[in-house]
Design an enzyme around this catalytic site. Structure first.
Site, short mmCIF file in Angstrom:
data_model
loop_
_atom_site.label_atom_id
_atom_site.label_comp_id
_atom_site.label_asym_id
_atom_site.label_seq_id
_atom_site.Cartn_x
_atom_site.Cartn_y
_atom_site.Cartn_z
N LYS A 1 0.86 -1.18 0.00
CA LYS A 1 0.00 0.00 0.00
C LYS A 1 0.89 1.23 0.00
O LYS A 1 1.76 1.38 0.86
CB LYS A 1 -0.90 0.01 1.23
CG LYS A 1 -1.70 1.30 1.42
CD LYS A 1 -2.23 1.41 2.83
CE LYS A 1 -1.15 1.57 3.87
NZ LYS A 1 -0.48 2.89 3.86
N ASP B 1 -5.84 0.65 8.12
CA ASP B 1 -5.56 0.45 6.70
C ASP B 1 -6.21 -0.80 6.12
O ASP B 1 -6.16 -1.01 4.90
CB ASP B 1 -4.05 0.37 6.46
CG ASP B 1 -3.36 1.71 6.58
OD1 ASP B 1 -4.05 2.74 6.50
OD2 ASP B 1 -2.13 1.73 6.78
#
Length: 275
Positions: free
Chosen positions: A10, A132
């Site tokens: 990410k 996240d």
């Protein structure tokens, strides 16, 4: 049946800290996208849930207890005897600002949902695993706000070759947030989804300065990346991984070779930022 999922890195293309709630959680405004490269998880039917780990960054990781992958498995309402033999090939550095643990948990949710033919846990359970995790479950370019619960998909106009660089430094995210002096910064400037490199260049990572104060080598990484003439370079998340985006695959490969020659002790990975 064996299922395979890639827990893709990410990348916070920008990360603005725009406030802090009374409970201590920070309010963020971030543009996020994903690399092709990541950890690899495999899932096979079993009578219980087990986790084995290998890979270049697997040493020291526990396959028991509070591992986020096992926590993800516990989010499902599964039947007795409905288990999984999970294997993690840990390719991403640990505590490196590219969502490794959260990406692993998200890949586990998606893979186990398929293996067990069960729906994904609701967003609240996903968020409880980490801010996240819902982002990584979505797995597409997006703008993330709040503490991670407000997600808006973005349609960026094209993929770009990318180089990821980590100086083999682990950074504890809570320490970086604690060291941030100003926690009420301007939000991301709204902008076009075409020509997005120029738009992103006007944004920031508010955690970059405190991360450099914690680990000064991050500044060396950013300077080394800048010398390879990327379209955009920045630190991701709370560090210490930094990224450079390039116009062509050849430019990215040449940058990686140049960086590797000068810094053989750094982790350097060519990949693509996918849109």
């Amino acid at each position: 049946m064996i299922i395979k999922r890639v827990a893709r890195a990410k990348i916070n293309l920008c990360l603005h800290v725009i406030g802090q709630r009374s409970d201590g959680y920070h309010l963020l405004d971030s543009v996020v996208a994903f690399a092709e490269y990541g950890d690899v998880l495999t899932f096979a039917p079993s009578e219980s849930v087990t986790l084995s780990i290998n890979g270049p960054f697997g040493d020291g990781l526990s396959g028991t207890g509070d591992n986020l992958i096992l926590q993800a498995a516990r989010c499902f309402d599964r039947k007795n005897g409905q288990g999984a033999a999970i294997h993690l090939e840990k390719n991403l550095p640990v505590a490196s600002g590219i969502g490794g643990g959260s990406a692993d948990a998200a890949a586990a949710l998606v893979g186990l949902s398929e293996l067990w033919e069960l729906p994904l846990p609701d967003p609240e359970k996903q968020l409880a695993l980490g801010a996240d995790v819902p982002i990584c479950v979505a797995g597409q370019p997006l703008r993330m706000r709040g503490i991670g619960e407000v997600i808006e998909p973005l349609e960026l106009d094209q993929d770009h070759p990318m180089v990821l660089v980590n100086p083999n430094v682990s950074v504890a995210t809570p320490k970086i947030f604690k060291a941030l002096n100003n926690k009420d910064n301007p939000a991301v400037i709204d902008g076009p989804q075409t020509g997005w490199i120029d738009w992103l260049a006007k944004q920031r990572n508010d955690l970059q300065a405190p991360a450099i104060a914690h680990s000064p080598v991050i500044a060396n990484v950013l300077q080394a990346l800048k010398q390879t003439a990327p379209m955009l370079s920045r630190m991701s998340g709370s560090g210490a991984t930094c990224f450079g985006l390039y116009q062509t695959d050849n430019a990215a490969q040449e940058a990686a070779l140049r960086l590797s020659a000068r810094h053989p002790d750094w982790w350097i990975q060519t990949t693509r930022l996918t849109t």
